[in-house]
Design a protein around this motif. Sequence first.
Motif, PDB file in Angstrom:
ATOM      1  N   THR A 237      97.067  45.774  93.263  1.00 19.05           N
ATOM      2  CA  THR A 237      97.694  45.911  91.944  1.00 19.05           C
ATOM      3  C   THR A 237      99.102  46.475  92.093  1.00 19.05           C
ATOM      4  O   THR A 237     100.063  45.981  91.501  1.00 19.05           O
ATOM      5  CB  THR A 237      96.844  46.860  91.065  1.00 19.05           C
ATOM      6  N   LEU A 238      99.204  47.506  92.922  1.00 19.53           N
ATOM      7  CA  LEU A 238     100.511  48.143  93.130  1.00 19.53           C
ATOM      8  C   LEU A 238     101.496  47.187  93.799  1.00 19.53           C
ATOM      9  O   LEU A 238     102.636  47.030  93.350  1.00 19.53           O
ATOM     10  CB  LEU A 238     100.322  49.402  93.988  1.00 19.53           C
ATOM     11  N   LEU A 239     101.051  46.556  94.872  1.00 17.17           N
ATOM     12  CA  LEU A 239     101.964  45.693  95.640  1.00 17.17           C
ATOM     13  C   LEU A 239     102.440  44.514  94.794  1.00 17.17           C
ATOM     14  O   LEU A 239     103.627  44.178  94.780  1.00 17.17           O
ATOM     15  CB  LEU A 239     101.247  45.187  96.900  1.00 17.17           C
ATOM     16  N   ASN A 240     101.517  43.905  94.067  1.00 22.24           N
ATOM     17  CA  ASN A 240     101.873  42.747  93.235  1.00 22.24           C
ATOM     18  C   ASN A 240     102.931  43.125  92.203  1.00 22.24           C
ATOM     19  O   ASN A 240     103.825  42.344  91.906  1.00 22.24           O
ATOM     20  CB  ASN A 240     100.635  42.199  92.513  1.00 22.24           C
ATOM     21  N   ARG A 241     102.801  44.319  91.676  1.00 18.62           N
ATOM     22  CA  ARG A 241     103.750  44.773  90.675  1.00 18.62           C
ATOM     23  C   ARG A 241     105.181  44.803  91.224  1.00 18.62           C
ATOM     24  O   ARG A 241     106.144  44.733  90.482  1.00 18.62           O
ATOM     25  CB  ARG A 241     103.295  46.168  90.223  1.00 18.62           C
ATOM     26  N   HIS A 242     105.290  44.913  92.552  1.00 17.44           N
ATOM     27  CA  HIS A 242     106.612  45.006  93.184  1.00 17.44           C
ATOM     28  C   HIS A 242     106.964  43.771  94.006  1.00 17.44           C
ATOM     29  O   HIS A 242     107.798  43.833  94.902  1.00 17.44           O
ATOM     30  CB  HIS A 242     106.677  46.264  94.059  1.00 17.44           C
ATOM     31  N   GLY A 243     106.307  42.654  93.717  1.00 15.02           N
ATOM     32  CA  GLY A 243     106.689  41.404  94.386  1.00 15.02           C
ATOM     33  C   GLY A 243     106.183  41.283  95.809  1.00 15.02           C
ATOM     34  O   GLY A 243     106.712  40.501  96.593  1.00 15.02           O
ATOM     35  N   LEU A 244     105.182  42.074  96.151  1.00 10.44           N
ATOM     36  CA  LEU A 244     104.588  41.995  97.490  1.00 10.44           C
ATOM     37  C   LEU A 244     103.123  41.585  97.346  1.00 10.44           C
ATOM     38  O   LEU A 244     102.503  41.837  96.310  1.00 10.44           O
ATOM     39  CB  LEU A 244     104.684  43.349  98.191  1.00 10.44           C
ATOM     40  N   GLY A 245     102.587  40.972  98.387  1.00 15.97           N
ATOM     41  CA  GLY A 245     101.190  40.529  98.306  1.00 15.97           C
ATOM     42  C   GLY A 245     100.460  40.711  99.625  1.00 15.97           C
ATOM     43  O   GLY A 245     101.023  40.506 100.702  1.00 15.97           O
ATOM     44  N   LEU A 246      99.204  41.101  99.509  1.00 23.81           N
ATOM     45  CA  LEU A 246      98.342  41.267 100.681  1.00 23.81           C
ATOM     46  C   LEU A 246      97.930  39.875 101.170  1.00 23.81           C
ATOM     47  O   LEU A 246      97.560  39.032 100.356  1.00 23.81           O
ATOM     48  CB  LEU A 246      97.093  42.007 100.194  1.00 23.81           C
TER      49      LEU A 246
END
Length: 415
Positions: A237-246
């Motif tokens: 959730t956090l990463l997606n919010r900042h344009g990053l993805g697992l």
Amino acid sequence: MNKTAQPTTGSRRQCRVCDSSDLQPAVDLGMQPWCNHFLKPEQIGTEPAYPLRVVWCADCRTAQLDFTVKKEIMFGDHTYLSGVTRSLSDHFRDVAGDVDRRFAATCGPRKSVLDIGSNDGTQLKHFRDLGYEVLGVESSKTTARIANDAGIDTLNEFFNLDVACQLNRKFDVVNAAGVFFHLEELHSVTDGIRQSLAPDGVFVVQFLYMKRIVDNLAFDQIYHEHLLYYNLRTIETLLNRHGLGLFDARVASIHGGSVIAYVGHLGRRQPSPRLQALRAAEEESSANELETYRDFAVRIEQMKEENLAFLDEAKRLGRRVYGFGAPVKGNTLLNYFGIGTRYLDCLVEKNVLRKGLYSPGQHIPVVLEHEIEMPPDIYYVLAWNFRQEILANNQHLLDRGVQFYFPVIPQDVYA
Ligand SMILES: [Zn+2]
């Protein structure tokens, strides 16, 4: 990015990840001193105490502390050194090797790595040995100096978007081991990582896996420096919010259960089957539900009763008991259980920076391992996450009948 103007220190009423105000109490460990500040004799009794409470966000489900001790207090000059422990250094070597094997092909002509919270440079030494240009960012002055003295180029800063913009440089690999749950400036730091990551770069983030902490009852991993307790779902959730993805993740045994997650720019890579399996297992186990955390709190109380019963019995029988290790997390356990000098004569430690100091809260003296002339009857092992290393190194004591009591015994790592 932090639009809500929440205070960066003190009590919070909004989620650190999604800003929701629907925070539910989960685990309350009472008032505790900042656990990384081992005390000089003249400081005993002067240490302030702060609430140590885990709350759960009903919207994004992230477990987190609702109180922040100022980062200048927490990270200005800590005394934790990664290089001290061999199994940790071995782990860092494995991580560097794994990253290089998998991603060297997508690196630029001169492979580069940025390590956030680089500590004494142990991780970066392994990358340097593999031919990487390395740069560390480390907030502790003492630790940054140790790294620089060892030839690992290290900035003594708190990493955030401003620092990333000043660096103005893209890295093939950005690494953050064990710092991603510390971050008070969470959104600025995450933006800084995206800013510093090359288009095909890989951000390698290691964090305590809250699911494993709960499964293993390793509640001593809860302390003021750990502001956030992630599962895969919540860090995504956090990463997606900042344009990053697992795109990949694995569980490792380090610190009693951590995730090593591989992150790219959002949408750049497909999620691996391994990641999808871990996500599914997490959801099936209800790891992200409030009930699971409430049950965790009940189990911590049972563990407290069992541990105190063991120590009371040992004292009744006249046994000498020493703490083994003086890890930061040990203070959460000692303070919450109320284990002081009535039970433990001293804490036996390898890290020379803690010599002659006292544990915050319980004021147990720290003694260096080589200073112990006569072993105790029982070692109460606070550094339980190094169980195998400790047992292997102390076979001579086991042979003499010294008992090693582990308050936490992590189960074997799955996946
Ligand atoms: Zn939230």
